[in-house]
Design an enzyme around this catalytic site. Structure first.
Site, short mmCIF file in Angstrom:
data_model
loop_
_atom_site.label_atom_id
_atom_site.label_comp_id
_atom_site.label_asym_id
_atom_site.label_seq_id
_atom_site.Cartn_x
_atom_site.Cartn_y
_atom_site.Cartn_z
N ARG A 270 55.58 53.30 38.01
CA ARG A 270 54.55 52.70 37.14
C ARG A 270 55.12 51.45 36.48
NH1 ARG A 270 54.45 54.38 32.35
NH2 ARG A 270 54.45 56.60 32.81
N TYR B 200 30.57 37.82 36.71
CA TYR B 200 30.53 38.99 37.58
C TYR B 200 30.00 40.17 36.76
CZ TYR B 200 32.30 42.97 40.22
OH TYR B 200 32.40 44.16 40.90
N ASP C 39 38.77 33.39 35.73
CA ASP C 39 38.65 34.29 36.87
C ASP C 39 38.60 33.40 38.11
OD1 ASP C 39 37.79 35.92 38.97
OD2 ASP C 39 36.55 37.19 37.68
N LYS D 229 39.18 40.55 47.11
CA LYS D 229 38.33 39.58 47.78
C LYS D 229 39.18 38.67 48.69
CE LYS D 229 35.39 41.71 45.14
NZ LYS D 229 34.99 41.21 43.82
C1 PLP Z 1 34.84 41.73 42.50
C2 PLP Z 1 35.07 40.86 41.34
C3 PLP Z 1 35.74 41.33 40.18
C4 PLP Z 1 36.15 42.79 40.03
O1 PLP Z 1 37.16 43.13 40.89
P1 PLP Z 1 37.36 44.61 41.53
O2 PLP Z 1 38.54 44.43 42.41
O3 PLP Z 1 36.09 44.96 42.25
O4 PLP Z 1 37.61 45.54 40.39
C5 PLP Z 1 35.97 40.44 39.16
N1 PLP Z 1 35.58 39.15 39.23
C6 PLP Z 1 34.94 38.67 40.31
C7 PLP Z 1 34.53 37.23 40.34
C8 PLP Z 1 34.66 39.50 41.39
O5 PLP Z 1 33.99 39.01 42.46
#
Ligand code: PLP
Length: 401
Positions: A57, A110, A183, A208
């Site tokens: 961890r 998001y 982000d 992603k």
């Molecule tokens: C998918 C997404 C998230 C969240 O991420 P997870 O891996 O699904 O927890 C946050 N910000 C954006 C822009 C996203 O597309």
């Protein structure tokens, strides 16, 4: 023969993505960092840690490799890998905010980010104000000096592909002692490096584009070199360093990336540059095709001259990415289109090599229905993959016919 590696910090993006943090294994020469599928490590006498590892961890060599690579590609100071993008966001916000703090956030964030802030953190006394982050005056007006700990921005945003001026937002946030969080999931460090524009910290859903193959869920926080906590705060370790506070919370909260997930994410990162080139080229063709199609109302893509912040996107991104949204005029038509494609797969998520299509209102953004973040019900979002673009165009053409 020297075992010293070159100084990757002066290398280009693709070189860093492939080499930073990924030296051949010291014992075996393995060219790729192995999957250290292990929870604990033998100590040479109490406290005699080999390489600093005591429990996975707190630290794991495969995760360290990913974290070093992510810090390098974002041109940041330190990076931290998590079990999901939302785990990364939660850990960062806990490190930066506290009961009574306030967050300025996008009114087109998001959906999961909004849910985390509005329905989880709010119950712990964190307040928030959603604003149009492309409007600097609106952001400045939403900031409560001395109370606002951070301004959060998503650029381009999900799913409306709004573009916000990172450098100016950093100035606005810093003037009030707040941090700017970006982000960077949609643009990725291949196309946009917010920390070089003044942002204090970047978050990712590595699920992603960074992972890129729709086979792993993960997240990351990357802090700028020298970044400190907002409003003069001191963190739990007695330091003002943002990275120290995130490191403490990563271990104390424990939502870390597992070794195999870290390995898959690192494998994806190596090809991020070439993938983003192809995603961007294919998306540009598709956006133009859709814009000329009589069955399509409006097309939202930062690379189109019709995008309201096209000039801003051009200034802060090196290409426009693989996400395209468009409006069909009616809910029925939108649902029909997403049901008819055969090469584009109807699915949530984005950023993989395969093309996906979805209806944000009923799928990814269903959780924000009825809130200020609700998205239009005739909106269709496509994640343009890296297949042959002619096959993608033909598929959309038949789906829209
Ligand atoms: C998918 C997404 C998230 C969240 O991420 P997870 O891996 O699904 O927890 C946050 N910000 C954006 C822009 C996203 O597309």
């Amino acid at each position: 023969m020297s075992s010293e590696h070159p100084d990757w910090s002066t290398a280009g993006f693709a070189t860093r993505a492939i080499h930073a943090g990924q030296d051949p294994d010291a014992t075996t020469g393995a060219v790729v960092p192995p999957i250290y599928q292990v929870s604990t490590y033998k100590q040479d006498g109490v406290g005699g840690l080999r390489g600093g590892y005591e429990y996975s961890r707190s630290g794991n060599p495969t995760r360290t490799a990913l974290e070093e690579a992510l810090a390098s590609v974002e041109l940041g100071g330190r990076a931290f890998a998590f079990a999901s993008g939302l785990a990364a966001e939660d850990t960062l916000l806990r490190a930066v905010l506290r009961p009574g703090s306030h967050l300025v956030m996008p009114d087109d964030a998001y959906g999961g980010t909004y849910r985390l802030v509005a329905r989880v953190l709010a119950a712990w006394g964190v307040d928030h104000t959603p604003v149009d982050t492309s409007d600097l005056a609106a952001v400045a007006a939403a900031i409560r000096p001395g109370v606002t700990g951070a301004v959060w921005v998503e650029t381009p945003s999900n799913p409306l592909l709004g573009v916000s001026d990172i450098a100016s937002l950093a100035d606005v946030a810093h003037a009030a002692g707040a941090l700017l969080v970006v982000d960077n999931t949609f643009a990725t460090p291949a196309l946009q490096r917010p920390l070089t524009l003044g942002a204090d910290v970047v978050v990712h859903s590595t699920t992603k584009y960074v992972g890129g193959h729709s086979d792993v869920v993960g997240g990351a926080v990357v802090t700028a070199t020298g970044a400190v906590l907002p409003l003069g705060a001191t963190g739990p370790t007695g330091s003002q360093s943002l990275a120290d506070a995130v490191a403490f919370h990563q271990n104390a909260v424990g939502a870390v990336a597992g070794p195999f997930d870290a390995w898959l994410t690192l494998r994806g990162l190596k090809t991020l540059g070439v993938r983003m080139d192809r995603h961007s080229a294919n998306a540009a063709r598709i956006a133009t095709f859709l814009e000329e199609h009589p069955a399509v109302g409006s097309v939202i893509y930062p690379g189109l001259e019709s995008h309201p912040q096209h000039a801003m996107a051009k200034a802060q991104m090196s290409a426009f990415g693989g996400m395209v949204s468009f409006r069909t005029g009616t809910l029925a038509k939108a649902l029909d289109v997403v049901d008819r494609t055969r090469v584009f797969t109807l699915a949530e998520s984005l950023g993989g090599v395969e093309s996906l299509i979805e209806h944000p209102g009923k799928m990814t953004h269903a959780s924000v229905a009825g809130s200020v973040l609700e998205v239009p019900d005739d909106l269709v979002r496509v994640s343009v993959g890296i297949e042959d673009v002619d096959d993608l165009l033909a598929d959309l053409d038949q789906a829209l016919a």
